[in-house]
Each structure stands twice: as structure tokens, then as C-alpha cells.
Write a protein that holds these residues in place. Structure first.
Motif, PDB file in Angstrom:
ATOM      1  N   THR A   5       8.516  -8.025   9.005  1.00  9.85           N
ATOM      2  CA  THR A   5       7.423  -7.200   9.538  1.00  9.85           C
ATOM      3  C   THR A   5       6.115  -7.477   8.802  1.00  9.85           C
ATOM      4  OG1 THR A   5       7.873  -5.366   8.000  1.00  9.85           O
ATOM      5  CG2 THR A   5       9.057  -5.375  10.109  1.00  9.85           C
ATOM      6  N   PRO A  30       0.244   0.014   8.122  1.00 14.00           N
ATOM      7  CA  PRO A  30       1.516   0.664   7.869  1.00 14.00           C
ATOM      8  C   PRO A  30       2.624   0.154   8.786  1.00 14.00           C
ATOM      9  CG  PRO A  30      -0.248   2.277   7.859  1.00 14.00           C
ATOM     10  CD  PRO A  30      -0.852   0.977   8.346  1.00 14.00           C
ATOM     11  N   HIS A  31       3.812   0.029   8.229  1.00 19.72           N
ATOM     12  CA  HIS A  31       4.971  -0.386   9.007  1.00 19.72           C
ATOM     13  C   HIS A  31       5.233   0.634  10.119  1.00 19.72           C
ATOM     14  CE1 HIS A  31       8.820  -1.887  10.195  1.00 19.72           C
ATOM     15  NE2 HIS A  31       9.487  -0.842   9.706  1.00 19.72           N
ATOM     16  N   GLY A  32       5.562   0.120  11.318  1.00 21.18           N
ATOM     17  CA  GLY A  32       5.820   1.007  12.449  1.00 21.18           C
ATOM     18  C   GLY A  32       4.586   1.352  13.246  1.00 21.18           C
ATOM     19  N   LEU A  49       4.343  -3.355   0.380  1.00 23.34           N
ATOM     20  CA  LEU A  49       5.385  -2.359   0.127  1.00 23.34           C
ATOM     21  C   LEU A  49       4.835  -0.938   0.249  1.00 23.34           C
ATOM     22  CD1 LEU A  49       7.130  -4.058  -2.935  1.00 23.34           C
ATOM     23  CD2 LEU A  49       8.169  -3.694  -0.673  1.00 23.34           C
ATOM     24  N   SER A  50       3.605  -0.748  -0.232  1.00 24.60           N
ATOM     25  CA  SER A  50       2.998   0.594  -0.164  1.00 24.60           C
ATOM     26  C   SER A  50       2.737   1.026   1.271  1.00 24.60           C
ATOM     27  CB  SER A  50       1.685   0.616  -0.960  1.00 24.60           C
ATOM     28  OG  SER A  50       0.655  -0.096  -0.278  1.00 24.60           O
ATOM     29  N   LEU A  51       2.671   0.049   2.172  1.00 23.72           N
ATOM     30  CA  LEU A  51       2.464   0.355   3.589  1.00 23.72           C
ATOM     31  C   LEU A  51       3.793   0.588   4.310  1.00 23.72           C
ATOM     32  CD1 LEU A  51      -0.335  -2.262   4.383  1.00 23.72           C
ATOM     33  CD2 LEU A  51      -0.611   0.214   4.141  1.00 23.72           C
ATOM     34  N   GLY A  52       4.889   0.582   3.555  1.00 28.37           N
ATOM     35  CA  GLY A  52       6.196   0.874   4.129  1.00 28.37           C
ATOM     36  C   GLY A  52       7.011  -0.326   4.542  1.00 28.37           C
ATOM     37  N   HIS A  53       6.498  -1.528   4.333  1.00 28.67           N
ATOM     38  CA  HIS A  53       7.237  -2.728   4.718  1.00 28.67           C
ATOM     39  C   HIS A  53       8.324  -3.027   3.684  1.00 28.67           C
ATOM     40  CE1 HIS A  53       4.442  -3.813   7.959  1.00 28.67           C
ATOM     41  NE2 HIS A  53       3.473  -3.384   7.141  1.00 28.67           N
ATOM     42  N   ARG A  54       9.474  -3.499   4.173  1.00 24.02           N
ATOM     43  CA  ARG A  54      10.540  -3.951   3.285  1.00 24.02           C
ATOM     44  C   ARG A  54      11.003  -5.354   3.663  1.00 24.02           C
ATOM     45  NH1 ARG A  54       8.586  -0.540   1.006  1.00 24.02           N
ATOM     46  NH2 ARG A  54       9.472   1.187  -0.217  1.00 24.02           N
TER      47      ARG A  54
END
Length: 351
Positions: A250, A342-344, A183-188
Motif C-alpha cells: 500500500t 493515510p492507509h485506507g 508507518l505513522s499513516l497506518g501503512h504496514r
């Protein structure tokens, strides 16, 4: 002097050395009431004629039974090593065996007779029993209790009975830490691939995952949960299912390192890169996590220490000593390596 012919006995050694049979016996037994010169003469004769006495009676050592159900894998090897090392330190022998999965017959349960494997343990003089991820029936537990054989279970397959002593880790906290990292890496869109629904440690890891997701309002679609077992093939099957979804995750939290390896292969087969296209976190921190490509970010269980605590607890129970707790949980910790990003990241790299 020539080598004596035929079978060499105490009497022949005594005659050759010019001493009594009793003196030869004293030398063999390390007695101190023999003069140095006589001892040297007898030892010289013993060595020259290759005397082989009767095999001494074996020294009786305490023995603990360690049984494991299922396939021996990276996880179980670490736990077994911990039990064996602790046994060596305590001067206790550890016997590794497999416990049959089939339940005892109804007649055996009704009559109160112990299952054959428990009768074997009693007849072999075992001090205690340690099970790894084991599932024991009520009849087995009752038979062990009647036999006064203490039982300690490591990561019980089911939620342990109140009277069963068990050793595990902080699975809930570990599951939460793994998910919070993603989650901290931007994943949902984070999925979970774990063990059997009835497994106590799996329930705790999945609860930690759900708790972390709920804390940020992230949805957990039913298809994002895949439960089977903690082995490679289960990860491959779960990863295949999840990565073929239209809205594929993701990131995936795997309930074991071996499951994570299966997911890695499912991703590779679809041309997906880890961590650029899929972030992945495992659980256990076995050797395979360090050897994976990329090295696996994972939740570390102190597996060898869990085995050692189980051995020491079993010996305490066997000695009639009280234990501080009938359920011990050792702390987990997140080990960050290279399988989560990180996501993306993929779209950023492409641009």
C-alpha cells in the motif's frame, strides 16, 4: 588624423602619438609614471587605430577534476552545481569528465603504472580529484596515492575504503524517517525500491527502512525489496513488479526521486492513484520531486552542500592541511508534500 594602414604595432602607435615605444608600453601595462595628458593621447591613438597587442599569457589557476560515472541525472546536476559554485568562491577551476568504468589491465596493475586517465590528470596539473557515486579499483586508488593526488568521493558506489575521504548524508536516518512517516499513516505493507546491492548509500537507506519496519513488527517479505539502480527505468520496473503482486504494497519507499517517478508511472498504467491507492516517498529532493504530480514527499539530501564540502575538503588535502574527518555525513530531513496519505484513504473516499 587618418587610420594607420596595415598592421598596427607599438612603433606605429608611438610614431602617431609622438612618444616613445616605451611610453606606449607603459600605458598598455597600466604604469603610473606617465602624465595624464600623454596617457590620454596614447589611448586615443590606440582606440582610433584598433590596436591589438599580443595575447597575454593566461593566468594559471588551480584546477580540480570532477568525474562522474553513469548517466547525468537530477541528482548529479545538483551535486555538480555545488562543486562548481564552491570552486568559483575559492578561485578554482572545475573540470568535469567521465571516468572509464573498465578496470585497468592486469599488466598495468602489476607494473604499478597509473591508468591513462590518472597520467592525464598529473600531466594537466590537477590539484585534486572529486568523484560522484564512483567506483574505483584498488589499482586506481594506489595510482592516485603515488601521484599524490588527493581524492574525495561523494556517495561512493561501494563502501569506502578506510583511507578514502568521502562525503555523504545520513542515509540510514533518512531511510528510517521515510519509513516511519509511512508507518505513522497506518501503512504496514511497505516496499522498498532502491539502488545496487553493493552501493553504500543504498545499503544505509535500506537498513533504515528495515529498522523502522522491525520496530513495529511489520513484516518485510523478500518480494517487497527491489534493487537495481537509482534511475527512472529502475523505478518503473520495480514498481511494475511490486504492483502486480497479489498482496501488493500500500506504500513504497523509493531510494531516489527518479525511482519514485518510475513507480508513479507504473501506478498510473494500472489505474492506481497516488496517494489514494498508493503512498510514495522518495529520496533526494531534487527539482523533479517538486514538479511531480502529485508533488513528491521525499527525504532531502543537501546535495549542493555535499558538493561544496567535497570541494573544500579536496583543497584542504591538496594543501597538506588536516581534515576533521575522512567521512562526512550531512543531515537529511523529511519534506512532506502530496504523495503519501493515510492507509485506507481510497476506501474512505469511495464510501
Amino acid at each position: 588624423m587618418t587610420r594607420l594602414k596595415g598592421r598596427v604595432t607599438l612603433a606605429t602607435v608611438a610614431g602617431s602619438a609622438g612618444v616613445s615605444v616605451a611610453t606606449v608600453s607603459k600605458v598598455l601595462n597600466g604604469r603610473s609614471d606617465v602624465s595624464p595628458a600623454t596617457r590620454a593621447r596614447v589611448q586615443e591613438v590606440l582606440e582610433r587605430h584598433g590596436y591589438v597587442g599580443r595575447r597575454p599569457e593566461p593566468v594559471q589557476r588551480d584546477t580540480v577534476e570532477l568525474f562522474y560515472q553513469g548517466v547525468v541525472n537530477a541528482y548529479s546536476v545538483e551535486v555538480i552545481q555545488g562543486v562548481v559554485e564552491a570552486g568559483q568562491a575559492a578561485g578554482v577551476d572545475v573540470v568535469l569528465s567521465s571516468h572509464p568504468r573498465h578496470p585497468p589491465t592486469a599488466n598495468a596493475a602489476a607494473s604499478g603504472r597509473a591508468a591513462p586517465w590518472i597520467r592525464h590528470l598529473v600531466g594537466s596539473g590537477r590539484r585534486a580529484v572529486i568523484g560522484i557515486t564512483s567506483e574505483l579499483s584498488d589499482a586506481d586508488l594506489a595510482a592516485l596515492s603515488r601521484a599524490r593526488l588527493p581524492l574525495v568521493v561523494i556517495d561512493p558506489a561501494n563502501t569506502p575504503e578506510p583511507g578514502v575521504t568521502s562525503v555523504g548524508s545520513t542515509n540510514f536516518a533518512g531511510g528510517m524517517a521515510a519509513t516511519q512517516h509511512l508507518l505513522s499513516l497506518g501503512h504496514r505493507r511497505i516496499a522498498y525500491v532502491g539502488g545496487k546491492p553493493t552501493s553504500g548509500c543504498n545499503q544505509a537507506r535500506m537498513s533504515g527502512y528495515r529498522s523502522a519496519m522491525e520496530s513495529v513488527g511489520a513484516a518485510v517479505p523478500p518480494e517487497y525489496i527491489w534493487l537495481s539502480d537509482f534511475l527512472y527505468d529502475d523505478g518503473l520496473a520495480g514498481g511494475t513488479k511490486l504492483l502486480d503482486l497479489r498482496d501488493r504494497p500500500t506504500a513504497i519507499f523509493a531510494g531516489s526521486d527518479e525511482v519514485a517517478l518510475g513507480i508513479l508511472e507504473a501506478a498510473r498504467a494500472r489505474g492506481l492513484r497516488v496517494p489514494e491507492d498508493l503512498s510514495l516517498v522518495g529520496f533526494d529532493d531534487t527539482e523533479v520531486a517538486r514538479l511531480a504530480s502529485p508533488p513528491l514527499t521525499t527525504v532531502r539530501q543537501p546535495l549542493r552542500e555535499m558538493g561544496a564540502v567535497a570541494l573544500r575538503t579536496a583543497l584542504q588535502l591538496a594543501a597538506g592541511e588536516p581534515v576533521a574527518s575522512h567521512h562526512v555525513e550531512l543531515a537529511t530531513s523529511l519534506i512532506i508534500r502530496g504523495s503519501a496519505a493515510p492507509h485506507g484513504l481510497s476506501s474512505i473516499a469511495a464510501s
